[in-house]
Motif scaffolding. Structure first.
Motif, PDB file in Angstrom:
ATOM      1  N   HIS A   1     -31.200  -2.026  17.209  1.00 13.37           N
ATOM      2  CA  HIS A   1     -31.078  -3.327  16.545  1.00 13.37           C
ATOM      3  C   HIS A   1     -31.334  -3.217  15.049  1.00 13.37           C
ATOM      4  CE1 HIS A   1     -35.410  -3.015  17.075  1.00 13.37           C
ATOM      5  NE2 HIS A   1     -35.568  -4.020  16.240  1.00 13.37           N
TER       6      HIS A   1
ATOM      7  N   HIS B   1     -40.207  -3.781  11.542  1.00 11.05           N
ATOM      8  CA  HIS B   1     -40.109  -5.039  12.293  1.00 11.05           C
ATOM      9  C   HIS B   1     -39.820  -6.223  11.374  1.00 11.05           C
ATOM     10  CE1 HIS B   1     -41.396  -2.912  15.863  1.00 11.05           C
ATOM     11  NE2 HIS B   1     -42.385  -2.399  15.154  1.00 11.05           N
TER      12      HIS B   1
ATOM     13  N   ASP C   1     -32.997 -12.229  14.900  1.00 13.47           N
ATOM     14  CA  ASP C   1     -33.389 -12.023  16.301  1.00 13.47           C
ATOM     15  C   ASP C   1     -32.312 -12.552  17.253  1.00 13.47           C
ATOM     16  OD1 ASP C   1     -35.782 -10.729  15.866  1.00 13.47           O
ATOM     17  OD2 ASP C   1     -37.017 -12.529  16.105  1.00 13.47           O
TER      18      ASP C   1
ATOM     19  N   ASP D   1     -34.578  -6.534  22.142  1.00 14.17           N
ATOM     20  CA  ASP D   1     -34.670  -6.170  23.556  1.00 14.17           C
ATOM     21  C   ASP D   1     -33.316  -6.009  24.244  1.00 14.17           C
ATOM     22  OD1 ASP D   1     -34.029  -8.855  23.403  1.00 14.17           O
ATOM     23  OD2 ASP D   1     -35.553  -9.506  24.841  1.00 14.17           O
ATOM     24  N   ARG D   2     -32.236  -6.077  23.505  1.00 13.57           N
ATOM     25  CA  ARG D   2     -30.902  -5.865  24.063  1.00 13.57           C
ATOM     26  C   ARG D   2     -30.654  -4.365  24.240  1.00 13.57           C
ATOM     27  NH1 ARG D   2     -26.354  -8.709  20.825  1.00 13.57           N
ATOM     28  NH2 ARG D   2     -27.229 -10.488  21.911  1.00 13.57           N
ATOM     29  N   GLU D   3     -29.746  -4.012  25.124  1.00 15.16           N
ATOM     30  CA  GLU D   3     -29.395  -2.602  25.300  1.00 15.16           C
ATOM     31  C   GLU D   3     -28.424  -2.185  24.195  1.00 15.16           C
ATOM     32  OE1 GLU D   3     -26.624  -0.280  28.336  1.00 15.16           O
ATOM     33  OE2 GLU D   3     -28.485  -0.981  29.286  1.00 15.16           O
TER      34      GLU D   3
ATOM     35  N   ASN E   1     -29.765   3.481  21.156  1.00 16.59           N
ATOM     36  CA  ASN E   1     -31.030   3.752  21.849  1.00 16.59           C
ATOM     37  C   ASN E   1     -30.811   4.681  23.036  1.00 16.59           C
ATOM     38  OD1 ASN E   1     -32.208   2.005  20.038  1.00 16.59           O
ATOM     39  ND2 ASN E   1     -32.440   0.340  21.499  1.00 16.59           N
TER      40      ASN E   1
ATOM     41  N   GLY F   1     -35.344   3.458  20.060  1.00 16.91           N
ATOM     42  CA  GLY F   1     -35.609   2.021  20.136  1.00 16.91           C
ATOM     43  C   GLY F   1     -35.268   1.221  18.902  1.00 16.91           C
TER      44      GLY F   1
END
Length: 138
Positions: free
Chosen positions: A88, A14, A67, A73-75, A79, A85
């Motif tokens: 990104h 992260h 970010d 949280d984008r498709e 993923n 997940g």
């Protein structure tokens, strides 16, 4: 002459950031090389290397910019294919890149006053990482 050193890290993922400047400088010193290059490489598709002032404000600004460029949280098609997940994470790593090459002059890295060697782990979970440093020259 070539001198190889490995730096091992435990990361949180992260956008976990680590200042590697001291460890790379130690590798340069251990090499005995006075003039040449220090190549720093992370063999990972979800982490990257860059230079930036290792200061909380600058680091937070970099996290925010990443970010905005590649939000978690984008498709992402990655993923959809793998379900892990971290699409990104791959994109961010590709944008910054896996390596740095730093001139070595008179036995010292030729970095600017406020410039540090920074490793960033973008993955979505903790990892054990290894960074390779090769110093070559005369």
């Amino acid at each position: 002459m070539v001198h190889t050193t490995r730096i091992r890290l435990s990361t949180r993922g992260h956008a976990d950031m680590h200042d590697l400047s001291g460890q790379v400088a130690a590798a340069v010193d251990e090499s005995g090389i006075r003039n040449g290059l220090a190549a720093v490489f992370c063999p990972s598709s979800t982490s990257a290397l860059t230079t930036i002032e290792f200061e909380s404000g600058a680091l937070e600004d970099l996290r925010r910019a990443l970010d905005e460029i590649a939000p978690p949280d984008r498709e992402y098609r990655h993923n959809l294919r793998w379900g892990d997940g971290n699409g990104h994470s791959h994109l961010r790593a590709a944008l910054l890149g896996p390596s740095l090459t730093i001139p070595v002059l008179d036995g010292q890295m030729a970095l600017g006053t406020w410039q540090q060697v920074v490793y960033i782990d973008f993955d979505v979970r903790p990892r054990q990482r290894e960074i390779i440093v090769q110093v070559f020259g005369e």
